[in-house]
Design a protein around this motif. Structure first.
Motif, PDB file in Angstrom:
ATOM      1  N   LYS A   1       0.854  -1.192   0.000  1.00  9.09           N
ATOM      2  CA  LYS A   1       0.000   0.000   0.000  1.00  9.09           C
ATOM      3  C   LYS A   1       0.888   1.238   0.000  1.00  9.09           C
ATOM      4  O   LYS A   1       2.082   1.170   0.271  1.00  9.09           O
ATOM      5  CB  LYS A   1      -0.856   0.014   1.268  1.00  9.09           C
ATOM      6  N   ASP A   2       0.269   2.375  -0.267  1.00  7.71           N
ATOM      7  CA  ASP A   2       0.993   3.644  -0.234  1.00  7.71           C
ATOM      8  C   ASP A   2       1.081   4.092   1.220  1.00  7.71           C
ATOM      9  O   ASP A   2       0.139   4.663   1.764  1.00  7.71           O
ATOM     10  CB  ASP A   2       0.284   4.694  -1.091  1.00  7.71           C
ATOM     11  N   GLU A   3       2.213   3.771   1.838  1.00 10.71           N
ATOM     12  CA  GLU A   3       2.373   4.039   3.266  1.00 10.71           C
ATOM     13  C   GLU A   3       3.511   5.020   3.490  1.00 10.71           C
ATOM     14  O   GLU A   3       4.483   5.048   2.745  1.00 10.71           O
ATOM     15  CB  GLU A   3       2.679   2.720   3.989  1.00 10.71           C
ATOM     16  N   THR A   4       3.387   5.840   4.525  1.00 10.96           N
ATOM     17  CA  THR A   4       4.464   6.751   4.855  1.00 10.96           C
ATOM     18  C   THR A   4       4.509   6.925   6.364  1.00 10.96           C
ATOM     19  O   THR A   4       3.665   6.405   7.084  1.00 10.96           O
ATOM     20  CB  THR A   4       4.292   8.092   4.120  1.00 10.96           C
TER      21      THR A   4
ATOM     22  N   MET B   1      -4.332  15.917   4.158  1.00  9.19           N
ATOM     23  CA  MET B   1      -3.820  16.538   2.926  1.00  9.19           C
ATOM     24  C   MET B   1      -3.754  15.522   1.791  1.00  9.19           C
ATOM     25  O   MET B   1      -4.002  15.858   0.629  1.00  9.19           O
ATOM     26  CB  MET B   1      -2.430  17.128   3.163  1.00  9.19           C
ATOM     27  N   ARG B   2      -3.409  14.279   2.122  1.00  9.35           N
ATOM     28  CA  ARG B   2      -3.352  13.244   1.077  1.00  9.35           C
ATOM     29  C   ARG B   2      -4.733  13.034   0.460  1.00  9.35           C
ATOM     30  O   ARG B   2      -4.857  12.843  -0.750  1.00  9.35           O
ATOM     31  CB  ARG B   2      -2.799  11.929   1.655  1.00  9.35           C
TER      32      ARG B   2
ATOM     33  N   LEU C   1      -7.225  15.333   0.533  1.00  9.07           N
ATOM     34  CA  LEU C   1      -7.566  16.585  -0.162  1.00  9.07           C
ATOM     35  C   LEU C   1      -6.906  16.666  -1.541  1.00  9.07           C
ATOM     36  O   LEU C   1      -7.443  17.296  -2.456  1.00  9.07           O
ATOM     37  CB  LEU C   1      -7.132  17.797   0.677  1.00  9.07           C
ATOM     38  N   SER C   2      -5.735  16.041  -1.678  1.00  6.03           N
ATOM     39  CA  SER C   2      -5.019  16.115  -2.956  1.00  6.03           C
ATOM     40  C   SER C   2      -5.766  15.359  -4.053  1.00  6.03           C
ATOM     41  O   SER C   2      -5.416  15.474  -5.229  1.00  6.03           O
ATOM     42  CB  SER C   2      -3.618  15.523  -2.808  1.00  6.03           C
ATOM     43  N   GLY C   3      -6.780  14.572  -3.660  1.00  2.90           N
ATOM     44  CA  GLY C   3      -7.540  13.838  -4.661  1.00  2.90           C
ATOM     45  C   GLY C   3      -6.897  12.528  -5.072  1.00  2.90           C
ATOM     46  O   GLY C   3      -7.442  11.787  -5.880  1.00  2.90           O
ATOM     47  N   GLN C   4      -5.730  12.221  -4.526  1.00  7.20           N
ATOM     48  CA  GLN C   4      -5.017  11.000  -4.905  1.00  7.20           C
ATOM     49  C   GLN C   4      -5.556   9.775  -4.171  1.00  7.20           C
ATOM     50  O   GLN C   4      -5.367   8.650  -4.617  1.00  7.20           O
ATOM     51  CB  GLN C   4      -3.519  11.151  -4.608  1.00  7.20           C
ATOM     52  N   PHE C   5      -6.178   9.999  -3.012  1.00  3.21           N
ATOM     53  CA  PHE C   5      -6.685   8.880  -2.213  1.00  3.21           C
ATOM     54  C   PHE C   5      -8.067   9.233  -1.679  1.00  3.21           C
ATOM     55  O   PHE C   5      -8.367  10.400  -1.452  1.00  3.21           O
ATOM     56  CB  PHE C   5      -5.771   8.595  -1.013  1.00  3.21           C
TER      57      PHE C   5
ATOM     58  N   TYR D   1      -1.358  15.239   7.853  1.00  5.34           N
ATOM     59  CA  TYR D   1      -0.790  14.795   6.580  1.00  5.34           C
ATOM     60  C   TYR D   1      -1.779  13.886   5.836  1.00  5.34           C
ATOM     61  O   TYR D   1      -1.978  14.018   4.621  1.00  5.34           O
ATOM     62  CB  TYR D   1       0.554  14.101   6.816  1.00  5.34           C
TER      63      TYR D   1
END
Lengths: 385, 384
Positions: free
Chosen positions: A75-78, A93-94, A96-100, A90
């Motif tokens: 998965k896309d993890e940070t 924001m991820r 809100l960016s529309g990517q997730f 954070y």
């Protein structure tokens, strides 16, 4: 913000000075509980933001052993290495960016049983100047800050005792709290030993093991996944200098700046009246008034009046930390995220005996560093607006 | 659906094994100042800052709090992110999401490391399971040696194939004034260099460097004003594999296969070898410059040695890889991934000077770290 982001669900451990299981097991159980509560599997989560600390974990890349138990395989993890509330910011924001569309935030530490938070803080001191001198530690820096507030407003130690007593009583009705006492009085707090004058044992946070997980989703998805989403209306954070001598410790300009931006985003003009409940990260009793005053919730220097008039009680005019706050539990790396979870309970009417009637707007605060060098504010609401 | 984000400025230090002239904070300030100059802005115009490194390397916890003077972060929103080797690309991703979210217009991303003040391998070793795997897999070399050994056995790749990659990257570094190791080498030099862990030899492996990198991300509105040719972010994807080395697939790299496949999908790439004009890849050893080409979908599994032998990835080849010299020339760990992003952005902006690949429209960036974790970022000259 074009998109809206809401909290779908949250879970936390029963915090303890020794949780008695490996970190991986603690996180697996926690996230499994959240999955069951919402009725999803790990395949329904797009994005993961973890929060823990390499020094506390005693391992470089502390999340190496955390990402599999929380379900982040492939998965896309940070990882955010700050207070947990920053991981929530954070993750927001991820989305809100529309990517997730969804994000799971998981913060943890074993500061009670594994690595002492005071020691973690030692490594935060400037390695060239402050650390080698060996004169500064988190506790005496906290004591300086308390003294700075007392001197500025001509107060004695009583307000510290009163704040801790209120929080310990609140802790008694919070099933997750580590430390509590249902009949705590200022006299009881004043009978605890001095750690570093004017700070006594019960003015300081307890070393805590624990974890918290919060599931976020974009507006439409949140409404699908739960009945009562809690909406994130605004947030911000700000950083002061690490040179203690250059700061006015009795106030918190970074809190003030973060709050101004968060209020603006949330459309709040009169915080003291519009906010129904606040969960404040105060690692020491004196930090609660300093932060609340910078948030505009109480007038400057009013700590004694607030305590005498019971303004910060759950039944008071401006309830502060109904969970018991940092005096009852302070899970390093997770504290701010736990505040968010507590606010969600208030806004969804699930706070039990600690419920503030008709709570609609809540403020969660998180901090990092010596004398709260870095502060973050999140405004939550039960109404989409 | 989010905002478009472009890179408008890049700055990096002159990297070296020992930057005795500068403290960590001064290294940060050097990179940040150069990025401000590159974008022609000042500190006041920065809305938020993202910083990352590996805490244990310099033994500084919460480096965001300590480094604020070098960052210019006083009374600004700051984010500290860190994920081991992928830290640099993690920083870039965080800066990208910060701007794409619509909350910030100009975000400064900073990665740094002062490895001369650290016992890097000892610190890296702590990420492996202490009972089961710390002995065989401690440090960075063990796992890389294992995976290339298995790749050689499975597909007939050779040590000389890796040496060709080492020669390519090291000689490319001669064109990069910021690179740490700048030396002209031949395949014989590489093959004759001391064996570190079979089949990886001294000249196959990355160094540890002192250095910092700063990259400025801006929203579409600002990027167009600030930069004649911004490097637009087309995709940013992360995939993490299992924790234990023993659970990993060694003959190919599932996290890189999946991350790049997803990134290509987002950016509309169908033939990566043809469509990319340049790649700045996080290749910690020359061996990975062979094996991971499979996982980036440049060829079928096991076909990479043929491409290497044909020189497809040389400066004059079909897809130049690492014009900067890559990671085996320069490796300030927390900055390494961000340097890849910065170098790729400069290629698109046309600011790569002696290492410029002509007319770059699409650039591929990767980050590597953790336990076979992969980050993939795609930059483009055209709006996404």
């Amino acid at each position: 913000m074009e998109r809206k982001v809401a909290i779908v669900s949250h879970v936390q451990t029963k915090h303890s000075s020794d949780i008695g299981m490996p970190r991986e097991r603690m996180l697996f159980n926690l996230v499994k509980e959240l999955h069951n509560k919402v009725g999803i599997t790990r395949h329904d989560v797009d994005s993961y933001v973890l929060c823990s600390n390499d020094f506390e974990a005693g391992r470089t890349i502390s999340t190496v052993f955390e990402d599999t138990p929380v379900g982040a395989y492939m998965k896309d993890e940070t990882k955010v290495e700050m207070d947990g509330i920053m991981a929530l910011i954070y993750a927001t924001m991820r989305i809100l960016s529309g990517q997730f569309d969804t994000a799971l935030v998981v913060a943890n530490s074993l500061g009670g049983s594994q690595f002492r938070p005071f020691l973690i803080m030692e490594y935060q001191l400037d390695p060239t100047f402050d650390r080698q001198v060996g004169l500064i530690n988190e506790l005496n820096a906290g004591a300086f800050q308390a003294r700075s507030y007392m001197d500025k407003y001509g107060l004695d130690e009583w307000f510290l005792d009163a704040i801790s007593a209120r929080l310990l009583r609140n802790g008694a009705i919070n099933p997750y709290a580590l430390r509590s006492k249902d009949d705590a009085t200022p006299e009881y707090v004043a009978s605890s030993e001095y750690y570093y004058e004017p700070l006594r044992k019960l003015h300081c946070y307890p070393f805590s093991d624990g974890a918290c997980a919060v599931l976020l989703a974009c507006g439409e998805k949140a409404k699908e996944l739960c009945e009562k989403p809690v909406w994130i209306k605004g947030f911000s954070n700000s950083l002061e200098t690490c040179r203690l001598g250059e700061r006015e410790l009795y106030t918190s300009p970074s809190t003030k700046q973060a709050a101004e931006k968060a209020y603006k985003a949330a459309g709040i003009s009169d915080p003291a009246n519009e906010i129904d409940v606040a969960e404040i990260s105060a690692k020491f009793a004196h930090q609660e008034p300093i932060i609340c005053e910078s948030l505009g919730l109480f007038p400057e220097g009013s700590a004694e009046d607030v305590a005498k008039n019971d303004l910060a009680e759950i039944t008071g005019k401006m309830p502060i930390s109904p969970s018991g706050g940092g005096i009852c539990t302070y899970v390093f790396s997770a504290a701010g995220l736990i505040n968010v979870a507590q606010c969600c309970q208030q806004l969804t009417g699930e706070a039990g005996d600690a419920q503030v009637p008709n709570a609609k707007i809540a403020l969660a605060h998180g901090q990092d560093g010596f004398c709260a060098q870095h502060n973050s504010v999140v405004i939550l609401s039960s109404e989409e607006g | 659906m989010g905002r478009r984000v472009g890179i408008v400025g890049v700055g990096q230090t002159h990297h070296a094994a020992h930057r005795l002239d500068a403290s960590g904070m001064e290294l940060i300030a050097e990179a940040v100042t150069r990025a401000f100059d590159d974008a022609q802005i000042t500190r006041d115009e920065i809305d938020a800052i993202v910083i990352g490194n590996m805490d244990h390397f310099e033994n500084i916890n919460y480096v965001d709090m300590w480094a604020l003077e070098g960052l210019g972060a006083f009374m600004k929103p700051v984010f500290k992110v860190t994920t081991g080797g992928t830290t640099g690309t993690t920083i870039a991703a965080c800066a990208f999401y910060s701007v794409a979210s619509g909350l910030f217009d100009r975000v400064l991303a900073v990665g740094w490391e002062k490895n001369s003040e650290s016992d890097t391998q000892a610190a890296v070793a702590t990420c492996a399971n202490p009972v089961l795997e710390r002995d065989p897999f401690a440090g960075a070399i063990g796992p890389l040696a294992t995976e290339y050994s298995m790749y050689m056995k499975a597909y007939g790749a050779t040590e000389e194939d890796a040496a060709l990659v080492a020669v390519r990257d090291r000689n490319n570094a001669l064109n990069n004034p910021y690179a740490h190791n700048r030396m002209k080498v031949t395949v014989e030099d590489v093959m004759n260099s001391p064996m570190l862990s079979y089949p990886i030899k001294f000249l196959d492996m990355c160094p540890r460097s002192d250095g910092a990198c700063a990259v400025i991300f801006a929203s579409e509105e600002y990027a167009k004003k600030m930069c004649p040719r911004p490097a637009w972010v087309h995709a940013s994807v992360v995939r993490h594999d299992y924790t234990h080395f023993g659970d990993l697939e060694w003959q190919w790299m599932p996290s890189l296969e999946r991350a790049s496949a997803e990134a290509y999908k987002k950016a509309g790439i169908t033939n990566p070898l043809k469509e990319f004009d340049v790649a700045e890849l996080y290749l910690p050893a020359s061996t990975t410059g062979v094996k991971w080409m499979d996982s980036l979908w440049f060829c079928e599994r096991g076909e990479a040695p043929k491409l290497i032998r044909k020189g497809v990835f040389n400066m004059d080849g079909e897809l130049p890889v690492n014009p900067s010299g890559g990671v085996i020339a320069t490796n300030p760990i927390g900055a390494t991934g961000l340097i890849r992003v910065g170098e790729a952005a400069w290629q698109i902006m046309g600011r790569a000077r002696d290492r410029q690949v002509p007319n770059v429209k699409k650039a591929l960036v990767t980050g590597f770290g953790g336990c076979s974790w992969s980050d993939v970022i795609i930059l483009g000259a055209d709006l996404p």
